[in-house]
Write a protein that holds these residues in place. Sequence first.
Motif, short mmCIF file in Angstrom:
data_model
loop_
_atom_site.label_atom_id
_atom_site.label_comp_id
_atom_site.label_asym_id
_atom_site.label_seq_id
_atom_site.Cartn_x
_atom_site.Cartn_y
_atom_site.Cartn_z
N CYS A 15 0.85 -1.19 0.00
CA CYS A 15 0.00 0.00 0.00
C CYS A 15 0.89 1.25 0.00
O CYS A 15 2.12 1.15 0.04
CB CYS A 15 -0.89 -0.01 1.24
N PHE A 66 1.37 3.45 2.34
CA PHE A 66 2.17 3.54 3.57
C PHE A 66 3.44 2.68 3.42
O PHE A 66 4.55 3.12 3.74
CB PHE A 66 1.34 3.07 4.79
N CYS A 120 0.18 -2.92 10.72
CA CYS A 120 0.72 -2.11 9.62
C CYS A 120 2.25 -2.16 9.63
O CYS A 120 2.89 -2.23 8.59
CB CYS A 120 0.26 -0.67 9.74
N THR A 169 -1.19 5.93 8.84
CA THR A 169 -1.76 4.71 8.22
C THR A 169 -3.28 4.90 8.08
O THR A 169 -3.82 5.95 8.44
CB THR A 169 -1.43 3.46 9.06
N CYS A 170 -3.94 3.87 7.60
CA CYS A 170 -5.37 4.01 7.25
C CYS A 170 -6.26 4.40 8.43
O CYS A 170 -7.04 5.34 8.35
CB CYS A 170 -5.90 2.70 6.67
N GLY A 182 -2.30 4.05 3.78
CA GLY A 182 -2.36 2.98 2.77
C GLY A 182 -3.44 3.13 1.73
O GLY A 182 -3.24 2.82 0.54
S1 SF4 Z 1 -4.15 -0.83 7.17
FE1 SF4 Z 1 -3.73 0.63 5.54
S2 SF4 Z 1 -1.71 1.45 6.03
FE2 SF4 Z 1 -1.95 -0.39 7.25
S3 SF4 Z 1 -1.00 -1.97 5.97
FE3 SF4 Z 1 -3.19 -1.99 5.50
S4 SF4 Z 1 -3.46 -0.66 3.71
FE4 SF4 Z 1 -1.42 -0.24 4.59
#
Ligand code: SF4
Length: 547
Positions: A45, A47, A70, A130-131, A162
């Motif tokens: 992603c 991130f 993450c 992060t998300c 992400g």
């Molecule tokens: S939650 Fe979001 S930032 Fe964390 S790993 Fe998954 S896609 Fe990436």
Amino acid sequence: MSSLPTIIQDVFNEPGCPRNASKSKVERKNGCTKQLKPGGAAGGCAFDGAKIALQPFTDVAHLVHGPIACEGNSWDNRGSASSGSDLWRRSFTTDMSETDVVFGGEKRLYRAVKEITEKYDPQAIFVYQTCVPAMIGDDIDMVCKAASAKFGKPVIPINSPGFVGSKNLGNKLAGEALLEHVIGTGEPDYTTPYDINIIGEYNLSGELWQVKPLLDELGIRIVSCISGDGKYREVACSHRAKAAMMVCSRAMINVARKMRQRYGIPFFEGSFYGIEDSGDSLRQIARMLIERGAPAELMERTQALIAREETKAWTAIERFKPRFAGKRVVLITGGVKSWSMVAALQEAGLEIVGTSVKKSTEKDKERIKELMGQHAHMIEDMSPHEIYKMLKDAKADIMLSGGKSQFVALKAATPWLDINQERCHAYMGYVGIVKLMEEIEKALYNPIWDQLRQAAPWDEFDWKRQAKTVAQMHAQAVDPVRGANTNGVKTISFSNKTEIGDGESAVAAHGPNPVEAAKPCTESTARSLACKDICSDLQPPALQAAE
Ligand code: SF4
């Protein structure tokens, strides 16, 4: 400070990227993310991309604001090497819980920055969004600003949650964070006419150190490497460099272009993979430095160094040429490696049957055509199934790729070599090309591949059983009476003596229950009497042949 959507649109409008430039305004707004096909791997992603690009800064604490998953395992997820601190490899995360999702995670983030400062006192702290915190509205810019003022230390927000897009977008957003918060914030102790930046180089397995001695010998100073074995202060002072070499344009083109625009630092895209490319890059660095004021004699010294190193490298790889004669390689990588590796492999006499261009720019593709001809097999997007079929049909003798596709090669019992970031060997420069050849040779001639290609024991068993059945049918057809009465069995073994006859004669000789007598030798049951110790010389000929 620009908002995240504005920064993303700015990145999508990158004029330094020819692919972007060829798109319509509407297409550009959607970025470069492609719809995944069923069976394809998604990649990281945004991130993940930001963390990959910046984690090699070694004296920085990298703090991930989000749920613990993450961050994952940061210790060994990247093959970059450090000449000093190992702080960059440690996992720092705010480990958000449900309570933080309900009440917000900003206080938790602030406390985490405080704790890191007190325990480790790093040069700087990079805070990755992060998300989850992005979706609940945690303002990491505000927290970083407050923490920075309070603790007197750079606390840099890396705003790349992400969900905003792909790993590549994350690389670029990481570059934007450097441009906005780090580059130009420091001043070097001194400058020289030989100062350069290297952008988009991650010092994987320490490969930058295979090139640095050559630059040192020429008196060329790396002011900052972004980001392999990078130091916070170096990147803060990187705006004072005289020229820059961009190693991976896909990841950091925005950094190189904006540094040219803001600070007048010219850059070129080059590679240190392979003999020819290493020479070209050294010449190009010398040329740019001379244009920016370095003495002209730098070029003479550079040419002499290239001539010396090339002679050594050509001599060293000569011994591989007979071993590689007729061997075909498929290259599944991306960006600069899609063409720089092609050149390196061709130098050792390997035939490239295809190279992936999924992550390559138009410029990368042009270079591939220059190296492999106009009809070069450029693999745009190959599913794992297609790669497997290609390898299974023996269209390549070895696959060079990243860890993601290694199992496809292993399933096809085809030699495979890791050339992406998790690899254990350094392939850069004149020393690196020889190491690459060594590793390819080891992979190609490893005896495990022959063993893997043999039939598995269970396949062998089925084949034998089938042959046995055919042999028995054949015996019955040739001699129906014998076949029906004895089922082809002539010998029955009791203890230590062997007797000729069938089941009936055995009963006559040893009584109505010969099983007990037979057990010590045959371990037979009443149903399978006389089946275990069949002398092989008396079995049907077809069966013997089959076994
Ligand atoms: S939650 Fe979001 S930032 Fe964390 S790993 Fe998954 S896609 Fe990436």
